[in-house]
Enzyme design. Structure first.
Site, PDB file in Angstrom:
ATOM      1  CB  THR A 203      -1.272   0.531  -4.628  1.00  0.00           C
ATOM      2  OG1 THR A 203      -1.169   1.149  -3.349  1.00  0.00           O
ATOM      3  CG2 THR A 203      -2.704   0.637  -5.093  1.00  0.00           C
ATOM      4  CD  GLU A 290       0.510   4.466   8.124  1.00  0.00           C
ATOM      5  OE1 GLU A 290      -0.571   3.878   8.271  1.00  0.00           O
ATOM      6  OE2 GLU A 290       1.601   3.980   8.450  1.00  0.00           O
TER       7      GLU A 290
END
Lengths: 417, 417
Positions: A203, A290
């Site tokens: 990640t 997001e």
């Protein structure tokens, strides 16, 4: 998953609230050194082990990779899988910054090494933030000096998980314990999301520490293996970052009989604890994607093999049409089947079935009769479960993602360079 | 592109305002038969050739493909590359509808064939709209009878390009002419967009007709070749549809010396006219992408080969981060380089350069000094040009896409099943 007898592999326990700094041998310090413009927003962190720790890393596969990625890879190699510290900054990715960026990342390692009294090759470097901006090295240099001194003098902890955030809304931590040879071993981690997330190897930034006594090669094997099933099965927007880095350090302070190879029930127990921590962190990234209003867990089963299942799952998880349908609480299952069909993973729609929030919508090539209003209502839950069975093969995959909302557009159309 | 001498290949001329119905041999009729709920919104169309036309088709590669795709493919095969008519509906995709869907698509061909007095295998069928809903066959049957009768009695034309729209805002048409053996040959087409657009073989629905005299095999070669450089280089949202179909019919009425094979300057001239029409339609799809505020033309050059350039271009064109940056008029070039880097296409960032709206932003691994406000201002133009040179190889690709805006989220989170 291990094919061993269940009784042979030690059971993993949750460790609620467990933090990186509660694992024996590790200390952290954080501060606002001025890389981010907003005062008080932490942007620099040190993660230090009291002695040389076994270390493993998994890095981005993006051809355009940041200077700190190259420096950390080289350090892990030079240090033969051991490290003393990681220096991390948020607010600037130090990517696409040419030779100057390379020198800056090397300087961050050298400054930290000098302050801690170790070799530069014992220090790993991670950066996250905007691409293509020069690092403000004067601020970073002052910051590293201050954080090193705080750690040496006061053993300061700081809010490590918060210091590595960029557009993340919540800090992300996870922890687990496992008993190996009658000794309690701890694993704790922290990571950041939350845009440019489609890891192909790791990640954005993830840090896991353990007090397990484990050889570097076995640690690297466990880390690579677990990353593939956890961080590599998350997507927010399909955009793999230039800085993806997942690091694991093991202090050996638990006192277990050293895990020298990547096999045996004790290794499997450790691997399971590492999996529990990484799986939780991966899901937290999707949840804090997001603009996310839904966290989506997607299972694809019955495929020819795991790779096919993962290909199908990735296509669904990355589909803007699927993600906007979930945002609108719309049981538009046709979009899920269309994404699966274009994925490149082989399957037969005639033997497939699709369940959303536990309600079957499609089976054997035709829609099931269902109450659309009921499914819409069920989709108002923040947690969404989608199960697509594509046959009776052994292949399966799990993927975490989030919906695509106005929030994502706002964040990314307005995040100016 | 052809490697012939320029003088050997006939020059293609624009044909402003040229319509499908102005090509000798073709007639259309359109109506609202009730598939779409809004009265007056056309949802059924017939495209008919006076005699058997040479026909070619390019279809979706989505494993989940709609019943009309299977029916049209079978008809083209049975008819040995000839066809008399296409029946098209909007508002219902007839996809994921099982055996009933198959019977309905076959019935649409049979009803049209009966009304026109030809064999069912001479009729192609195309559907677009929502996935997984049963076709309202009573309405369709009445509609086909009425349209066939109108064409036979009055040679009615109708607004063909408007009748095939779904969420499209504007109808899309393009036309060109080319002189072959002293004879003027006409090519005209219409297509629809505007969501679930990432054709891997053709666009959602596209129809091109010509009066050229051309053998079915040569027509299919030209169509496949041109589709690969035009419709296959458009993306709105990366979602390849279940219904993508591009059809071309040639009436032979121009009277040119028949084009029997896919070679020679005359064939290249025809192919160039077909390319001009398809390229224009492809760009119109991007321009009318759901929620689009910018039309983006992306060139990738200097790659090892065309395939590599296309891989890089597709990743950039599909990147939500690049598309939101353009929506926000933000010269965030790091996102473009990051997307290129994760694309899987091989290149060296150190030998790359990036130009946006004619302004160089990045070269040789480091940012160029540029005036961000000036680039932002230039990005307020609806037409955006991005040029990424990745080396000095011969490979190049052009891709059309649009930005990702609140409009896309509104359309797709609210388009309920």
């Amino acid at each position: 998953m291990a094919k061993k007898k269940a009784s042979a592999v030690p059971a993993v326990q949750d460790w609620p609230g467990g933090l990186v700094t509660q694992v024996a041998g590790f200390r952290t310090a954080t501060m606002h050194c001025g890389i981010k413009s907003k005062p008080g927003n932490p942007d620099l962190a040190l993660l230090v082990c009291d002695q040389a720790a076994a270390a493993a890393g998994v890095f981005t596969t993006n051809l355009v990779h940041a200077a700190p990625v190259r420096v950390s890879k080289a350090a892990l190699k030079a240090g033969k899988g051991t490290a003393r510290a990681v220096v991390i900054n948020a607010g600037n990715a130090n990517a696409c910054t040419g030779e100057q960026g390379e020198r800056d990342a090397e300087a961050m390692a050298a400054l930290t090494a000098k302050a801690l009294g170790c070799k530069p090759a014992q220090v790993l470097v991670c950066s996250t933030g905007i691409i293509g901006h020069k690092m403000p090295m004067e601020k970073v240099e002052r910051g590293i000096a201050e954080l090193s001194s705080r750690i040496k003098q006061k053993g300061e902890q700081g809010d490590f998980a918060r210091a590595i955030m960029t557009t993340d809304i919540v800090p992300k931590t996870a922890a687990a314990t496992v008993e190996i040879d009658g000794v309690k071993v701890h694993v704790a981690g922290a990571c950041k999301g939350s845009g440019m997330i489609a890891p192909r190897m790791a990640t954005m930034l993830g840090f896991v520490v353990t007090d397990a006594d484990i050889a570097p090669k076995a640690l690297q094997a466990a880390m690579s293996d677990v990353a593939d099933e956890t961080f590599n099965c998350v997507t927010v927007d399909g955009d793999t970052s230039t800085n993806d880095t997942l690091l694991c350090m093991a202090s050996g302070r638990a006192g277990n009989k050293a895990l020298k190879t990547a096999k045996g029930p004790e290794y499997e127990g450790f691997r399971a604890a590492l999996y529990a921590v990484c799986d939780s962190l991966a899901k937290q990234i999707a949840a804090d994607g997001e603009g996310a209003q839904h966290t989506i867990t997607l299972y694809v089963g019955g495929a020819k093999n795991d790779a096919t299942a993962k290909t199908i799952a990735r296509a669904i998880a990355e589909s803007p049409l699927v993600k906007t349908a979930i945002a609108g609480c719309d049981p538009n299952w046709g979009r899920i089947m269309a994404a699966a069909g274009r994925s490149g993973g082989a399957f037969d729609p005639e033997t497939s079935s699709l369940t959303v929030q536990g309600i079957e919508l499609f089976r054997g090539g035709t829609p099931t009769k269902f109450d659309a209003a009921q499914v819409s209502e069920a989709l108002k839950n923040r947690e969404v479960g989608i199960v697509l069975m594509v046959g009776d093969g052994p292949g399966r995959a799990k993927f975490y993602t989030c919906d695509l909302t106005h929030g994502y557009i706002e964040i990314n159309a307005d995040y100016h360079t």
